[in-house]
Design an enzyme around this catalytic site. Structure first.
Site, mmCIF file in Angstrom:
data_model
loop_
_atom_site.group_PDB
_atom_site.id
_atom_site.type_symbol
_atom_site.label_atom_id
_atom_site.label_comp_id
_atom_site.label_asym_id
_atom_site.label_seq_id
_atom_site.Cartn_x
_atom_site.Cartn_y
_atom_site.Cartn_z
ATOM 1 N N GLY A 164 41.193 27.863 59.067
ATOM 2 C CA GLY A 164 40.801 26.809 58.171
ATOM 3 C C GLY A 164 39.597 27.300 57.124
ATOM 4 O O GLY A 164 39.654 28.579 56.976
ATOM 5 N N GLU B 175 64.916 24.505 43.844
ATOM 6 C CA GLU B 175 64.970 25.080 45.022
ATOM 7 C C GLU B 175 65.440 26.716 44.763
ATOM 8 O O GLU B 175 64.859 27.587 45.169
ATOM 9 C CB GLU B 175 65.858 24.531 46.043
ATOM 10 C CG GLU B 175 65.805 25.181 47.585
ATOM 11 C CD GLU B 175 64.587 25.451 48.242
ATOM 12 O OE1 GLU B 175 63.507 24.954 47.736
ATOM 13 O OE2 GLU B 175 64.639 26.157 49.250
ATOM 14 N N GLU C 65 60.213 33.872 45.115
ATOM 15 C CA GLU C 65 59.537 34.055 46.247
ATOM 16 C C GLU C 65 59.780 35.399 47.060
ATOM 17 O O GLU C 65 58.919 35.916 47.516
ATOM 18 C CB GLU C 65 59.109 32.878 47.157
ATOM 19 C CG GLU C 65 60.194 32.347 47.951
ATOM 20 C CD GLU C 65 60.068 31.115 48.769
ATOM 21 O OE1 GLU C 65 58.790 30.974 49.249
ATOM 22 O OE2 GLU C 65 60.919 30.533 48.928
ATOM 23 N N HIS D 66 63.887 20.477 24.277
ATOM 24 C CA HIS D 66 62.564 20.194 23.866
ATOM 25 C C HIS D 66 61.540 21.337 24.128
ATOM 26 O O HIS D 66 60.334 21.043 24.310
ATOM 27 C CB HIS D 66 61.989 18.871 24.801
ATOM 28 C CG HIS D 66 62.845 17.747 24.641
ATOM 29 N ND1 HIS D 66 63.087 17.211 23.468
ATOM 30 C CD2 HIS D 66 64.083 17.302 25.377
ATOM 31 C CE1 HIS D 66 64.054 15.997 23.475
ATOM 32 N NE2 HIS D 66 64.653 16.038 24.626
ATOM 33 N N LYS E 114 53.841 31.183 56.488
ATOM 34 C CA LYS E 114 54.831 30.393 56.639
ATOM 35 C C LYS E 114 54.168 28.941 56.968
ATOM 36 O O LYS E 114 54.731 28.030 56.569
ATOM 37 C CB LYS E 114 55.704 30.747 58.186
ATOM 38 C CG LYS E 114 56.488 29.955 58.665
ATOM 39 C CD LYS E 114 57.852 30.171 57.841
ATOM 40 C CE LYS E 114 58.956 29.111 58.190
ATOM 41 N NZ LYS E 114 60.021 28.858 57.135
#
Ligand code: F6R
Length: 576
Positions: free
Chosen positions: A98, A454, A461, A477, A571
């Site tokens: 965290g 996607e 990545e 545009h 992940k």
């Protein structure tokens, strides 16, 4: 992202137990790791930068040990910043997941302490040390934990003190119960081979763990909490590569069987309940992050006409402008592979406080989004180990396609053909040419736009090529300014109502010298290269996605990168 593993036992174990647990968490992504164990003389620790390779040779057998994989947030990837962290006298050892949002202000009270690194974590050990002068370990951890702002999970041990104290708020922690031994982890996968009895800690719970006992308290009131033990079989892990060179390849190939299973499944599942609820709700929101957001987006587009109601989709991290529109008559459907993505969890907690009905569509049973949701649809994918989402994404689509009455048989057959050597070689020839480019654009319209997003995400990545997706309608545009002679552009052109428009976009790109790679069930003279898919209506999206995943994987391979662990990625994104 960061992972925690630990045990306390009445018999000595070597550090293999923690080491193997950390290995089970590797797939989450990390950049350094460490283990601490207690001996009669002192706490002994060993820390490493980079991947978990060999067993830590300096950690002796012990009755109590903690381990951690770190994904850097505050402070560089150095041994000083790597966990476990210690107090000034090396008596208290701590691992943490965290972000302590107020660590800078807390540090001001620790002027005389010897702080070695730059992390937000290290100050926790020193705060415990401060409280330890007057309180026992449990109370010291409690007082410290209550001062931390943010979403955190901590595990603490002390030299010659036969207990581990853990506490959590937001970040997950699970305790595994054994015989004269207890275990803890941030992810059940780390310890699911050691026991089948688990306690999932809730927010603001503090636990005192000894080899024979677990006591749980509310961290604010210190009142004892009665907890339930869940029995869960260890069939969660499927870690073999089964002959594939990497998990990306394995998981891409698994999609054929997974989608086939989904097609054969009886539809009396939570997903039907979700659709029924959607019909009765005032507002319907689909959300997720990354690939799971793309699945939410695609599914919102196909569900909306089916139920004849608007279904809005937003990335969970960008939901706040719509916060005020969430009411007790709204339905929030959250998509996630891990069930632990913090942006999605934050949104769900917020929505639940406003009385919203929350449904989750996830791949990780017993995760936070499983436990928080009112209805949960578990994806039938098995664990996804590669950092890239592949089989989860197509399963998220396949389930919703099925739920709106689509038969997936044609796309299953198509995916089978795409996964054959002949088709793979065809994609490979193309990948060899694309690999030398710095930019690639993916253009689509309508239901294919989320698939274009996607595709771009998968390519960027894992191959680090700048891949950007644009709506065909938006091309003129602005984005068309990027087209130069030779620029590779993938045109996603299923045989739907947008076919003619998207071909017009391709023609406009070609007029400016762009290299047109068409993925379509209808060949067209504008395509310089053509990857064919069969026309399976809305389900064509599944075949197109599989082609995109294969292309991304091949680009990665050609460029010599590790497809399972792309740089900088984790992940499970458990921090904001
Ligand atoms: C992309 C990818 C990420 C995840 C995102 C959400 O390949 O894996 O974009 O989709 O981090 O994660 P989950 O689905 O676990 O909520």
């Amino acid at each position: 992202m960061c992972g925690i593993v630990g045990f306390i036992s009445s018999t000595e174990h070597d550090s293999n137990l923690v080491f193997n647990g950390l290995k089970n968490l590797e797939y989450r992504g990390y950049d350094s790791w460490g283990i601490v164990a207690d001996t009669d003389q002192q706490l002994v620790d060993q820390k490493f930068l980079g991947k978990i390779t060999s067993f830590p040779d300096q950690i002796p057998p012990s009755f109590i040990s903690l381990g951690h994989t770190r994904w850097a947030t505050h402070g560089g990837i150095t041994l000083d910043n790597c966990h476990p962290h210690f107090d000034c006298h090396h008596q208290v050892a701590l691992v943490h997941n965290g972000i302590v949002e107020n660590y800078q202000s807390l540090q001001k009270d620790l002027k005389n302490h010897r702080i070695l690194g730059q992390t937000d974590t290290e100050i926790i050990a020193h705060l415990i040390e401060k409280y330890r002068q007057k309180h026992n370990l449990l109370e010291s951890v409690r007082l410290t934990f209550n001062q931390l702002h943010g979403l955190n999970a901590i595990a603490v041990m002390e030299h010659q003190n036969n207990q581990i104290i853990v506490a959590k708020n937001g970040s997950p922690l699970v305790i595994g119960l054994g015989k004269n031994a207890n275990y803890l982890a941030s992810d059940i996968n780390a310890i699911s081979n050691l026991t089948d009895q688990f306690i999932f800690l809730e927010d603001n719970w503090l636990a005192q763990i000894t080899p024979q006992n677990v006591q749980i308290f509310d961290s604010a009131t210190f009142k004892k909490i009665k907890y339930t033990i869940q029995k869960i079989s260890s069939s969660l892990t499927d870690t073999d590569l089964n002959g594939y060179p990497n998990y990306l390849a394995k998981e891409i190939h698994q999609q054929f069987q997974i989608i086939k299973n989904i097609n054969q499944q009886n539809l009396n599942q939570p997903i039907n309940q979700i659709l029924k609820l959607a019909q009765k709700s005032d507002q319907i929101f689909f959300t997720g992050c990354g690939s799971s957001y793309h699945a939410a987006y695609f599914n919102s587009l196909i569900v909306s006409p089916k139920i004849n109601r608007p279904v809005y989709s937003f990335p969970a991290s960008e939901f706040s402008p719509y916060d005020n529109f969430l009411t007790d008559k709204s339905l929030l459907v959250v998509f996630s592979q891990s069930g632990e993505t913090i942006d999605a969890i934050n949104l769900v907690n917020f929505a639940k406080n406003r009385g919203v009905t929350v449904a989750s569509v996830i791949n990780s049973p017993y995760s936070t989004l499983h436990r928080l949701a009112d209805i949960c649809q578990i994806l039938p994918c098995g664990p996804e180990k590669c950092v890239l989402s592949t089989k989860t994404f197509t399963a998220q689509l396949a389930l919703f396609l099925r739920s709106i009455g689509q038969d997936l048989t044609d796309s299953i057959f198509d995916i089978q053909q795409i996964l054959k050597t002949r088709y793979l070689s065809k994609i490979n020839l193309l990948a060899q040419k694309i690999a030398s480019y710095q930019h690639i654009f993916i253009i689509a319209r309508g239901n294919s736009l989320p698939i274009a997003h996607e595709t771009a995400l998968k390519i960027k990545e894992v191959s680090y090529i700048h891949a950007e997706s644009f709506s065909g309608g938006e091309l003129k545009h602005g984005p068309i300014a990027l087209i130069e002679p030779g620029t590779p552009c993938i045109i996603i052109a299923p045989n739907d109502s947008h076919y003619d428009d998207i071909i017009s976009s391709a023609t406009e790109i070609k007029a400016r010298g762009g290299w047109i790679i068409g993925i379509s069930s209808k060949n067209n003279s504008v395509f310089d290269n053509y990857l064919s898919v069969s026309d399976s209506g809305l389900s064509t999206a599944l075949s197109i996605t599989v082609i995109a995943q294969i292309l991304a994987g091949q680009l990665c391979q050609i460029k010599g990168y590790d497809p399972d662990k792309p740089r900088n990625l984790a992940k499970s994104v458990t921090v904001k």
